[in-house]
Scaffold this motif. Structure first.
Motif: not given
Length: 308
Positions: A209-218
């Motif tokens: 599944e795609p990783m949550p944006a918090f992990f990928r971006h922040d």
């Protein structure tokens, strides 16, 4: 721009990040020498690359000894006729606090990470300089080597040492057209899988599944494939002018790390005596002292592990 006709060695590439690097290099057209310490693991990695249309051979041997470095380079030349790219990724962990770390804990990590990088790069450079066609040296670092991490004296020393060597090699190899860079990956691995802070991201990756944006971006935390693109870029002709750099990559984020510079410079006629430092430190120097360890933003509540 492809890597057609290029030949690469990737140490520690039987699984995880190293395998992702080898697969991306092969996908871009390079022939790859895969390396790991387990014969079945290297065989599976080679089979996976070949099944996708790539070219690969295996060298099963521990990184560190000069003999392994020679075998890796000789295999590249004998099987594919040349050597253009070296990625030093092989590593082991022996984590424990300083007062519990044994000589063997320290020596094992230093031998594989630091000595293994040195011996393999030295052997590759001997060939590259003689061939006279330039080359690409890509060494894998870690945030721990940049900022330190609790329980990782040996690993921090090795990864910081790799950065120091790479900066030196960038100077020494410039005339030969050989670049040397360090990549600092931040991704889901066997190591990060044990850290509760990353649990939601690692689980998402494991589930496809795609990783949550918090992990990928922040946080700049992603998958192995998020790192592999930088490896291929640094191995290409497009990166011919990039050398001596420490480049962090993970998730949606890419960072160029600064080289150490003085945070504050002050002068005192006659030098800095004990008494002078006692008096001046609180007002002149204390505000410029640097933090240690990695700094993570607060984990959003929805990603916090459930209390046991």
């Amino acid at each position: 721009m492809s890597l057609d006709g290029k030949v690469a060695i990737v140490t520690g590439s039987g699984r995880g990040l190293g395998l992702a690097y080898a697969q991306e290099l092969a996908r871009r057209g390079a022939s790859v020498v895969v390396n790991d310490v387990d014969a079945a693991t290297t065989a599976d990695a080679v089979a996976a690359i070949q099944a996708s249309g790539g070219r690969a051979v295996a060298v099963t041997a521990p990184v560190g000894p000069t003999e392994t470095a020679k075998e890796l380079v000789n295999t590249a030349i004998e099987q594919f006729g040349r050597l253009d790219i070296l990625v030093t990724n092989a590593g082991v962990l022996r984590d424990t606090v300083l007062w519990k770390m044994s000589d063997d804990d320290f020596d094992t990590v230093i031998n594989v990470h630091l000595r293994g990088t040195f011996t393999t790069v030295r052997e590759a450079v001997l060939h590259m300089r003689q061939a006279g066609e330039g080359g690409r040296i890509i060494c894998i670092g870690s945030p721990t080597g940049q900022r330190g991490n609790f329980g990782q004296t040996n690993y921090a020393a090795a990864k910081a040492g790799i950065v120091g060597m790479v900066r030196t090699w960038a100077l020494e190899l410039k005339r030969a057209g050989i670049t040397a860079n360090t990549v600092v990956p931040v991704a889901a691995t066997a190591m990060t899988a044990t850290v509760p802070y990353f649990a939601a991201a690692v689980q998402a990756d494991a589930n496809g599944e795609p990783m949550p944006a918090f992990f990928r971006h922040d946080l700049g935390f992603g998958t192995s494939d998020d790192v592999a693109g930088l490896i291929a870029f640094l191995g290409s002709d497009a990166a011919a002018s990039v050398t001596g750099q420490v480049i962090g990559v993970g998730g949606d984020r890419l960072q160029i790390w600064t080289h150490p510079e003085a945070a504050l410079t002050a002068y005192r006629e006659g030098g800095w005596t004990y008494d002078a430092l006692v008096q001046a430190w609180p007002t002149e120097f204390a505000g410029a002292t640097q933090s240690v360890g990695e700094r993570f933003p607060e984990l959003p509540e929805e990603f916090r592990p459930a209390a046991s």
